[in-house]
Design a protein around this motif. Structure first.
Motif, short mmCIF file in Angstrom:
data_model
loop_
_atom_site.label_atom_id
_atom_site.label_comp_id
_atom_site.label_asym_id
_atom_site.label_seq_id
_atom_site.Cartn_x
_atom_site.Cartn_y
_atom_site.Cartn_z
N ARG A 50 -1.49 11.97 4.46
CA ARG A 50 -2.46 11.01 5.01
C ARG A 50 -3.35 10.46 3.91
NH1 ARG A 50 -4.94 14.23 9.58
NH2 ARG A 50 -2.97 15.30 9.77
N ASP A 51 -3.78 11.33 2.98
CA ASP A 51 -4.63 10.87 1.88
C ASP A 51 -3.90 9.85 1.02
OD1 ASP A 51 -6.67 12.47 2.76
OD2 ASP A 51 -6.37 14.04 1.24
N GLU A 52 -2.62 10.13 0.73
CA GLU A 52 -1.83 9.19 -0.07
C GLU A 52 -1.67 7.86 0.65
OE1 GLU A 52 1.82 10.34 -1.92
OE2 GLU A 52 1.05 12.35 -2.31
N ALA A 53 -1.37 7.91 1.93
CA ALA A 53 -1.21 6.67 2.70
C ALA A 53 -2.52 5.88 2.71
CB ALA A 53 -0.77 6.99 4.12
N GLN A 54 -3.63 6.56 2.86
CA GLN A 54 -4.92 5.88 2.86
C GLN A 54 -5.21 5.28 1.48
OE1 GLN A 54 -8.20 8.38 3.94
NE2 GLN A 54 -9.68 6.71 3.90
N ARG A 56 -2.95 4.31 -0.72
CA ARG A 56 -2.08 3.14 -0.87
C ARG A 56 -2.66 1.94 -0.14
NH1 ARG A 56 2.12 6.87 -0.36
NH2 ARG A 56 2.27 6.49 1.87
N GLU A 57 -3.17 2.18 1.06
CA GLU A 57 -3.76 1.09 1.86
C GLU A 57 -4.99 0.52 1.17
OE1 GLU A 57 -3.64 -1.49 5.04
OE2 GLU A 57 -2.16 -0.02 4.39
N GLU A 58 -5.86 1.39 0.64
CA GLU A 58 -7.04 0.91 -0.08
C GLU A 58 -6.65 0.15 -1.33
OE1 GLU A 58 -9.58 4.27 -0.78
OE2 GLU A 58 -9.96 4.57 1.36
N ARG A 60 -3.86 -1.52 -1.75
CA ARG A 60 -3.32 -2.81 -1.31
C ARG A 60 -4.47 -3.77 -0.97
NH1 ARG A 60 -2.06 -5.32 3.17
NH2 ARG A 60 -2.56 -3.62 4.57
N HIS A 61 -5.49 -3.27 -0.28
CA HIS A 61 -6.63 -4.12 0.05
C HIS A 61 -7.38 -4.54 -1.20
CE1 HIS A 61 -6.27 -4.09 4.33
NE2 HIS A 61 -6.28 -2.77 4.39
N GLU A 64 -5.50 -7.32 -2.68
CA GLU A 64 -5.69 -8.55 -1.92
C GLU A 64 -7.07 -9.15 -2.17
OE1 GLU A 64 -4.83 -7.62 2.14
OE2 GLU A 64 -2.67 -7.53 1.76
#
Length: 192
Positions: A50-54, A56-58, A60-61, A64
């Protein structure tokens, strides 16, 4: 001891009785244990996933949020490169030995072309190359923008160059060499 006399073939029941009498009482063996099951799956670190996914999402943002516009200059310098060398690159005083034009390429093709080009340039000992990515102003010829009006190839080039360890620096080319539609890239020397 004498060999038993030959008996007729239908005397098989006597043989079974003789065998049981010779052996005596028998007891049934317990059934064999089933074969061992396969190894249990390793426990998953769900919190780490979950930490890795979060993260990656941060990331990516963050990418952007820092997208480049058509007129923005690309610029990056690793700490080990002297500022005066970077200034020469920025002014276009270091000549490009090869160039790659990404016009007409979609994102996937541009990424593959860029990886192969930089690998070949490094293998051949080139020090400086020029990448033409376009400014993202027109909708034709691969020099396109996304739905927000952001130049796609320009941002792809910026992201890829920043992630590579073999890139010492890069800067948008001077106006006579393509301006903000091209970038000069300084490659690290190949280690032998």
């Amino acid at each position: 001891m004498m060999p038993p006399p030959d008996r007729p073939a239908d005397d098989d029941s006597d043989d079974a009785a003789l065998f049981r009498a010779a052996i005596g009482d028998v007891r049934r063996l317990p059934d064999a244990a089933p074969p061992p099951a396969g190894p249990k799956p390793r426990p998953r670190a769900r919190m780490a996933e979950r930490d890795e996914a979060q993260a990656r999402e941060e990331f990516r943002h963050a990418l952007e949020d820092s997208l480049l516009e058509a007129g923005d200059a690309l610029s990056y310098r690793r700490d080990e490169l002297p500022p005066r060398v970077f200034a020469r690159l920025r002014r276009g005083e270091i000549s490009a030995q090869e160039e790659l034009d990404l016009h007409g390429s979609d994102v996937r093709e541009a990424e593959q072309l860029l990886r192969a080009f930089l690998h070949d340039a490094r293998e051949h000992g080139l020090g400086c190359v020029r990448l033409i990515h376009g400014k993202g102003r027109s909708g034709s010829g691969g020099d396109y923008v996304d739905s927000r009006g952001v130049p796609v190839l320009k941002n792809l080039v910026d992201r890829m160059l920043r992630q590579r360890a073999d890139i010492l620096a890069f800067h948008s080319a001077p106006p006579a060499q393509g301006g903000t539609g091209a970038v000069l890239v300084l490659l690290a020397p190949r280690r032998r």
